[in-house]
Design a protein around this motif. Structure first.
Motif, short mmCIF file in Angstrom:
data_model
loop_
_atom_site.label_atom_id
_atom_site.label_comp_id
_atom_site.label_asym_id
_atom_site.label_seq_id
_atom_site.Cartn_x
_atom_site.Cartn_y
_atom_site.Cartn_z
N ASP A 83 8.89 -0.28 -2.25
CA ASP A 83 7.48 -0.40 -2.60
C ASP A 83 7.15 -1.85 -2.90
OD1 ASP A 83 7.22 2.39 -2.47
OD2 ASP A 83 7.83 2.61 -4.56
N PRO A 84 5.95 -2.31 -2.53
CA PRO A 84 5.59 -3.70 -2.82
C PRO A 84 5.36 -3.93 -4.31
CG PRO A 84 3.75 -2.56 -1.79
CD PRO A 84 4.90 -1.59 -1.80
N SER A 85 5.89 -5.03 -4.81
CA SER A 85 5.66 -5.41 -6.20
C SER A 85 4.32 -6.13 -6.32
CB SER A 85 6.78 -6.34 -6.68
OG SER A 85 6.71 -7.58 -5.99
N ILE A 86 3.91 -6.40 -7.52
CA ILE A 86 2.68 -7.17 -7.74
C ILE A 86 2.83 -8.55 -7.10
CG2 ILE A 86 1.26 -8.32 -9.50
CD1 ILE A 86 1.85 -5.85 -11.29
N THR A 87 4.00 -9.16 -7.27
CA THR A 87 4.26 -10.47 -6.66
C THR A 87 4.19 -10.39 -5.14
OG1 THR A 87 5.65 -11.08 -8.52
CG2 THR A 87 5.90 -12.40 -6.53
N ASP A 88 4.74 -9.32 -4.55
CA ASP A 88 4.65 -9.13 -3.10
C ASP A 88 3.19 -9.11 -2.65
OD1 ASP A 88 7.44 -8.89 -2.93
OD2 ASP A 88 7.39 -6.70 -2.92
N MET A 89 2.36 -8.40 -3.39
CA MET A 89 0.95 -8.28 -3.01
C MET A 89 0.20 -9.60 -3.20
SD MET A 89 1.01 -5.35 -1.75
CE MET A 89 -0.68 -5.48 -1.19
N GLN A 90 0.55 -10.35 -4.24
CA GLN A 90 -0.10 -11.64 -4.49
C GLN A 90 0.28 -12.67 -3.43
OE1 GLN A 90 1.21 -12.30 -8.51
NE2 GLN A 90 -0.66 -11.45 -9.37
N ASN A 91 1.43 -12.50 -2.79
CA ASN A 91 1.89 -13.44 -1.77
C ASN A 91 1.80 -12.86 -0.37
OD1 ASN A 91 2.86 -15.76 -3.42
ND2 ASN A 91 4.09 -14.14 -4.34
N PHE A 92 0.91 -11.89 -0.19
CA PHE A 92 0.74 -11.24 1.11
C PHE A 92 0.35 -12.29 2.15
CE2 PHE A 92 -0.84 -8.44 4.34
CZ PHE A 92 -0.10 -7.28 4.17
N PHE A 93 0.94 -12.15 3.35
CA PHE A 93 0.72 -13.12 4.42
C PHE A 93 0.46 -12.37 5.71
CE2 PHE A 93 2.50 -15.68 7.89
CZ PHE A 93 1.85 -16.88 7.72
N GLY A 94 -0.65 -12.59 6.33
CA GLY A 94 -0.94 -11.97 7.62
C GLY A 94 -1.55 -10.59 7.49
N LEU A 95 -1.23 -9.72 8.47
CA LEU A 95 -1.82 -8.38 8.55
C LEU A 95 -0.93 -7.29 7.99
CD1 LEU A 95 -3.09 -8.65 12.24
CD2 LEU A 95 -4.43 -8.94 10.14
N VAL A 96 0.37 -7.53 7.94
CA VAL A 96 1.32 -6.49 7.55
C VAL A 96 2.49 -7.11 6.80
CG1 VAL A 96 2.61 -6.57 9.73
CG2 VAL A 96 2.64 -4.49 8.38
N SER A 97 3.02 -6.34 5.86
CA SER A 97 4.24 -6.73 5.16
C SER A 97 5.25 -5.61 5.33
CB SER A 97 3.96 -6.95 3.67
OG SER A 97 5.15 -7.28 2.99
N ILE A 118 13.14 0.72 6.60
CA ILE A 118 12.04 -0.24 6.77
C ILE A 118 10.70 0.47 6.52
CG2 ILE A 118 10.87 -1.81 8.35
CD1 ILE A 118 13.49 -2.23 9.77
N PHE A 119 9.85 -0.20 5.72
CA PHE A 119 8.55 0.36 5.36
C PHE A 119 7.48 -0.70 5.57
CE2 PHE A 119 11.88 2.53 3.20
CZ PHE A 119 11.54 3.87 3.27
N ALA A 120 6.28 -0.27 5.97
CA ALA A 120 5.17 -1.19 6.26
C ALA A 120 4.03 -0.96 5.28
CB ALA A 120 4.68 -0.97 7.69
N TRP A 121 3.38 -2.08 4.91
CA TRP A 121 2.28 -2.05 3.94
C TRP A 121 1.15 -2.95 4.40
CZ3 TRP A 121 3.53 1.50 0.39
CH2 TRP A 121 4.88 1.78 0.21
N PHE A 124 13.85 -12.36 -5.54
CA PHE A 124 12.70 -13.05 -4.97
C PHE A 124 13.08 -13.71 -3.64
CE2 PHE A 124 15.08 -16.12 -7.35
CZ PHE A 124 15.04 -17.27 -6.58
N ALA A 125 12.07 -13.94 -2.81
CA ALA A 125 12.22 -14.71 -1.57
C ALA A 125 10.84 -15.28 -1.24
CB ALA A 125 12.73 -13.85 -0.44
N GLY A 126 10.81 -16.45 -0.68
CA GLY A 126 9.53 -17.06 -0.32
C GLY A 126 9.72 -18.27 0.55
N PHE A 127 8.60 -18.92 0.84
CA PHE A 127 8.62 -20.15 1.63
C PHE A 127 7.30 -20.88 1.40
CE2 PHE A 127 6.92 -16.80 4.27
CZ PHE A 127 5.84 -17.36 4.90
#
Length: 131
Positions: A88-102, A115-118, A61-64
């Motif tokens: 691939d983005p996890s469910i947690t990644d999608m729930q903590n989406f920030f901005g326009l791109v991850s 590097i991959f963009a979602w 995990f990582a966050g702020f």
């Protein structure tokens, strides 16, 4: 929907190098950075990075805390590493989406192929790497 299919990410060389270096430095833990740039006509251009204040991370995990971020319209998203497994983005990644791109970077963080963009719906976006 036509706009979404044309959306692309342009990643400049300096932030690309910074992302790869930061991920290597944080390994075996996840690292997280804020992407700065601009968005115009479906093209998201990333030209710099910010280390989020009070960021934290571990092996899975990582966050702020978003409440400590200054208001800045140039934030276009976040990038974080996946020290193990796919990008691939996890469910947690999608729930903590920030901005326009991850962006998600998978180990071994060697080059642009890691590097991959979602988008916020979990759809893959094309990345154009620029000098």
């Amino acid at each position: 929907m036509a706009d979404e299919s044309r959306r692309k990410v342009v990643l400049k060389k300096d932030p690309l190098d910074g992302i790869l270096s930061y991920c290597k430095m944080k390994h075996p833990n996840e690292g997280i950075l804020i992407l700065k740039g601009k968005s115009k006509k479906g093209i998201i251009t990333i030209d710099s990075l910010v280390i989020p204040p009070f960021s934290y991370g571990g092996q899975t995990f990582a966050g702020f805390p978003h409440s400590f971020l200054p208001f800045d319209l140039s934030y276009v998203g976040i990038v974080h590493s996946h020290p193990t497994g796919p990008a691939d983005p996890s469910i947690t990644d999608m729930q903590n989406f920030f901005g326009l791109v991850s962006l998600i970077v998978k180990s071994p963080y060697e080059n642009s192929e890691d590097i991959f963009a979602w988008d916020s719906d979990g759809n893959s976006l094309e990345i154009i790497f620029e000098n």
